[in-house]
Design an enzyme around this catalytic site. Structure first.
Site, PDB file in Angstrom:
ATOM      1  N   THR A  43      18.218  36.055  19.795  1.00 52.06           N
ATOM      2  CA  THR A  43      17.497  36.565  20.337  1.00 52.06           C
ATOM      3  C   THR A  43      18.163  36.930  22.000  1.00 52.06           C
ATOM      4  OG1 THR A  43      16.474  34.213  20.627  1.00 52.06           O
ATOM      5  CG2 THR A  43      15.111  35.293  19.413  1.00 52.06           C
ATOM      6  N   ALA A  45      20.437  38.512  25.188  1.00 50.53           N
ATOM      7  CA  ALA A  45      21.025  39.393  25.507  1.00 50.53           C
ATOM      8  C   ALA A  45      21.761  39.938  24.352  1.00 50.53           C
ATOM      9  CB  ALA A  45      21.226  39.556  26.948  1.00 50.53           C
ATOM     10  N   ARG A  71      12.599  27.198  18.802  1.00 49.33           N
ATOM     11  CA  ARG A  71      11.314  28.303  20.009  1.00 49.33           C
ATOM     12  C   ARG A  71      11.400  29.391  18.982  1.00 49.33           C
ATOM     13  NH1 ARG A  71      12.710  30.427  24.385  1.00 49.33           N
ATOM     14  NH2 ARG A  71      13.982  29.229  24.752  1.00 49.33           N
ATOM     15  N   SER A  72      12.801  29.835  18.679  1.00 48.11           N
ATOM     16  CA  SER A  72      12.664  31.492  18.217  1.00 48.11           C
ATOM     17  C   SER A  72      12.712  32.157  16.608  1.00 48.11           C
ATOM     18  CB  SER A  72      13.665  31.671  18.332  1.00 48.11           C
ATOM     19  OG  SER A  72      14.619  32.002  20.297  1.00 48.11           O
ATOM     20  N   ARG A 131      37.202  27.868  25.246  1.00 58.88           N
ATOM     21  CA  ARG A 131      38.721  29.403  26.213  1.00 58.88           C
ATOM     22  C   ARG A 131      39.650  28.473  26.753  1.00 58.88           C
ATOM     23  NH1 ARG A 131      34.140  32.603  30.076  1.00 58.88           N
ATOM     24  NH2 ARG A 131      33.076  33.348  28.384  1.00 58.88           N
ATOM     25  N   CYS A 165      33.678  38.287  31.049  1.00 53.86           N
ATOM     26  CA  CYS A 165      32.925  39.744  30.947  1.00 53.86           C
ATOM     27  C   CYS A 165      33.835  40.108  31.899  1.00 53.86           C
ATOM     28  CB  CYS A 165      31.693  39.705  31.380  1.00 53.86           C
ATOM     29  SG  CYS A 165      30.732  38.781  32.108  1.00 53.86           S
ATOM     30  N   GLN A 192      29.118  42.290  40.460  1.00 57.62           N
ATOM     31  CA  GLN A 192      27.845  41.406  39.073  1.00 57.62           C
ATOM     32  C   GLN A 192      27.078  41.794  38.545  1.00 57.62           C
ATOM     33  OE1 GLN A 192      31.917  37.747  38.761  1.00 57.62           O
ATOM     34  NE2 GLN A 192      30.722  38.408  36.898  1.00 57.62           N
ATOM     35  N   GLY A 196      24.533  39.437  33.414  1.00 58.56           N
ATOM     36  CA  GLY A 196      25.209  37.946  33.163  1.00 58.56           C
ATOM     37  C   GLY A 196      24.689  37.061  32.985  1.00 58.56           C
ATOM     38  N   HIS A 279      29.580  45.637  35.724  1.00 59.55           N
ATOM     39  CA  HIS A 279      30.086  45.187  36.149  1.00 59.55           C
ATOM     40  C   HIS A 279      31.045  46.268  36.891  1.00 59.55           C
ATOM     41  CE1 HIS A 279      28.585  40.702  34.922  1.00 59.55           C
ATOM     42  NE2 HIS A 279      29.640  41.022  35.006  1.00 59.55           N
TER      43      HIS A 279
END
EC number: 1.2.1.11
Lengths: 372, 372
Positions: A43, A45, A71-72, A131, A165, A192, A196, A279
Site C-alpha cells: 500500500t 508508494a 491496518r491495510s 544493506r 535511492c 531529493q 523518498g 532526485h
C-alpha cells in the site's frame, strides 16, 4: 492458493469485460512455471510502484500475494484486470512464496525477512536493514550483478538488498566513468524529492504548497520544517560526532560495497527539495587516470539504463521532470572540472526517478536476474 | 529639487496624519548634509528592495530620485510616508545626484553608468556590466572594503560593482574560513531562488505551481522549462566550449577578484530550484592549512553579517526560509570532510536572501561605506 484461485475465477467470470490487450498482458505475465511473488508493503508508494513495474516489464509470476500491515489488510487492489485483497503480513505469509519484494521499512524487514528466508523465499529488500550486512549482496543489476550470482530461486532462502535511492541514481551515472578511469574521490550534493519519504510526504508537499499560495501558514507534519517553496538538510538521523546524516553515509558506505572498493573517497550533502518524485544530484569526480569529456559521454551512452541530455547550445540538461516515471537515469552537464589543471576531474548532473530506478524498478530487475 | 520640495510639502500638509514613528524615521533618514541618492530600476524586485533597505537602515539621504524606463515613468511610489513620482531615466538624470544605485540590467548600466560618472555621481552597480572591469572595485563590505577606500562622495564620479548574488552569499561564509586557513579549492552546488530572475519569475513560479496543483499544464514563459515542482540548470548563457554557464563563471572570476587571489581553484554547478527569494549553496572546501570545525565555527561567529544554525542534535540547519528578508547569511552543516584523511577539508551549507544581501543590502552597505 487463495489469490491464484481468486484470479482464475475472475478470468473465467462470465460477463466480465476484459480487453484483448489486458488479457494478452495477463497471459504473458502469468506463467505457470514463473516464481510465486509476494509484495510486502504494497500500500506504500514503492509497493504500488512494484505493481506498476511488474506489469510494465511483464514479469512472469505464477502467483502474486499482496501483503501489508493489519491496518491495510482487507483493502482491495486492482491489478492487471483483477481485484486482489491485501492480506495481513504474518509469520505464515511466506510458505508459498519464491520471491518477496519488501518495502515496508527497516523494522518490518528485520522482523519478517528471516521468516521469509526460513521458508525458502528470496527477499529483495528495499529497506536499509541488511544493506551493510556481510554476506548480503547489495545490487544494482547494471553495476554488480555478479554479487548475487550464487543465489537461485528454489535453492534456499536468501536476502538481497536494494541500495538506497540516491546511491543507485549516482552509481548508474558514475560507474561507467569509474570503469574508464577509476574514481578516486566523489563530492555529491543532492536535490531529493518528496517521494523518498513516502506517499504521505508527497501529499504534504502538495497541501502545504496550496496553503502557502492561499496565504495560509504551512503545517509541517512529516517533515519538521516548511517544505513548500523551501528546502532543508535531509531529515535522516544525524551522526552527531561526524556531522553527516544517514542518507549521506549510505552514499559513502553503499558505494564502497557495491564497487567492492573500500578506499574510494566520498563526501555528500543531502538536501530535500520541493520536487515530487525524482532526485537530482550534482556530482564532482576526481579520477586516478585521465578522462576526457568525449570518452565519458561515450561510456555513458553505452551503459544500459542511462540516457544523456547534454545540449550546451540550448542549455538543456536533465531535470527531475525528465526522469519522472522513467526507467532510465538521466545524465548531463558533463564537463572537465575547471578547478583542476589536469584531465582527472569531471562534473556532472544526474536525475533519476526515486520510486522507480531508485527503488521498485531496481528491485524488480534484481528479481529478473534471479530468473536468468 | 522637485522631489525634495514634494516631500517637504507633504510633511507640512495640514490634516495629513503622520505617525510619530514615521516622522522620527523620516527625520533621521532625511539629513540636510546627506548624499543625494538616485535609484535606477526602482520598479524591479531589487529596486523595490533598495527602498526597503534604505528605510530599514535609516540611510541619511538628503534627496531621493526614483528612476526607471519610460514605460514605468509616472508611476507613484509610496515611501516613508511620501508619494514619489517615478521619473524616466535620461542623460540628464544625474546632474544632482551623489550616489546612484543601479539595478536595471547590464545594458542600462553600460549606457547610463558613464553618464552618471561624468556628472560626478558614484554608481553602485548591481548588474554584471562592470564587475570584471579593471579599476572598478568589486566589493562585499564585510570582505574587501579596502578595494573602494579611494572613492569618496563629492570627489568625482566612479563605479563600484556589486558582486553576483551567489558570489556574495558564498563569500560571506567562506571568507572568514579563507582568512583562517587559505582556501585552495572550492566546489559549489547552488540551489537558487526565483528572485534572481526578477519579480516576474517569482510570479511565474507561483502561477505555474497553482496550475500544476489544479491539474493544468504549466506554462513556461520566463524560464524555458517547467519550474513548478522541478529544478533545472541555471538559465544564464553557457560557454559551449567549457560547459560552464555564466552564473558559475561569475562565482569563479568574482571570487578571484574580491579576494585578490587569482589562483584559487573553483568549480560550481548552478541550479534553479522552486524557492522564492533565498539562495542555498552546498560548499566543499579544501584548504592550504589545517582547519578544525571548532575554529571554523568560531571564525564564522565572529564575522559580521553571518548567523550560524548548526544544531546536529535536532537536525536543524539553514533553510532558504530562515534567510528570507533577513540581512544575514546563514551557515550550517559545518563539518570535517570525511573524504579526506587530513584536516584540510570542510563541508558547509549556506543560505542567504538573494534580493537582500545578494543584491540591495550589499549595494546600500557600499553606499554607507562611502559616507564613512
Amino acid at each position: 492458493m487463495q489469490l491464484l484461485n481468486n484470479r482464475s475465477a475472475q478470468l473465467r467470470a462470465p460477463g466480465k469485460r476484459v480487453s484483448r490487450a489486458r488479457v494478452a498482458v495477463v497471459r504473458a505475465a502469468k506463467t505457470a512455471d514463473g516464481p510465486r511473488v509476494a509484495i510486502v508493503g504494497v500500500t506504500g508508494a514503492v509497493g504500488q510502484e512494484f505493481l506498476t513495474v511488474l506489469k510494465e516489464r511483464n514479469f512472469p509470476y505464477s502467483d502474486l500475494k499482496l501483503l501489508a500491515s493489519a491496518r491495510s489488510a482487507g483493502q482491495k487492489q486492482e491489478f492487471e484486470g483483477h481485484t486482489y485483497t491485501v492480506q495481513e503480513l504474518t509469520e505464515n505469509s511466506f510458505k508459498d512464496v519464491d520471491i518477496a519484494l519488501f518495502s515496508a521499512g527497516g523494522s518490518i524487514s528485520k522482523k519478517f525477512g528471516p521468516v521469509a528466508v526460513k521458508d525458502g523465499a528470496i527477499v529483495v529488500d528495499n529497506s536499509s536493514a541488511y544493506r551493510m550486512t556481510e554476506g548480503v549482496p547489495l545490487v544494482i543489476p547494471e553495476v554488480n550483478p555478479e554479487a548475487m550470482s550464487h543465489i537461485k530461486v528454489g535453492k534456499g532462502g536468501a536476502i538481497i538488498a536494494n541500495p538506497n535511492c540516491s546511491t543507485i541514481i549516482a552509481l548508474m551515472a558514475v560507474t561507467p566513468l569509474h570503469r574508464l578511469a577509476t574514481v578516486k574521490r566523489m563530492c555529491v550534493s543532492t536535490y531529493q524529492a518528496a517521494s523518498g519519504a513516502g506517499a504521505a510526504a508527497m501529499e504534504e508537499l502538495r497541501q502545504q504548497t496550496r496553503d502557502v499560495l492561499d496565504g495560509k501558514p504551512a503545517q509541517p507534519k512529516i517533515f519538521p520544517l516548511q517544505y513548500a517553496f523551501n528546502l532543508f538538510s535531509h531529515n535522516s538521523g544525524m551522526d552527531v560526532e561526524l556531522g553527516y546524516n544517514e542518507e549521506e553515509m549510505k552514499l559513502v558506505k553503499e558505494t564502497r560495497k557495491i564497487w567492492s572498493f573500500p578506499s574510494v573517497r566520498i563526501t555528500a550533502t543531502c538536501v530535500r527539495v520541493p520536487v515530487m518524485r525524482a532526485h537530482a544530484e550534482s556530482i564532482n569526480l576526481e579520477f586516478e587516470n585521465d578522462i576526457s569529456e568525449a570518452a565519458a559521454l561515450e561510456a555513458l551512452a553505452a551503459f544500459p539504463g542511462v540516457s544523456i541530455i547534454n545540449d550546451r547550445q540550448n542549455n538543456r540538461f536533465p531535470t527531475p521532470l525528465d526522469a519522472t516515471t522513467k526507467d532510465n537515469v538521466f545524465v548531463g552537464r558533463v564537463r572537465r572540472d575547471i578547478s583542476r589543471d589536469d584531465n582527472k576531474g569531471l562534473d556532472l548532473f544526474v536525475c533519476g526517478d526515486q520510486i522507480k530506478k531508485g527503488a521498485a524498478l531496481n528491485a524488480v530487475q534484481i528479481a529478473e536476474l534471479l530468473l536468468k
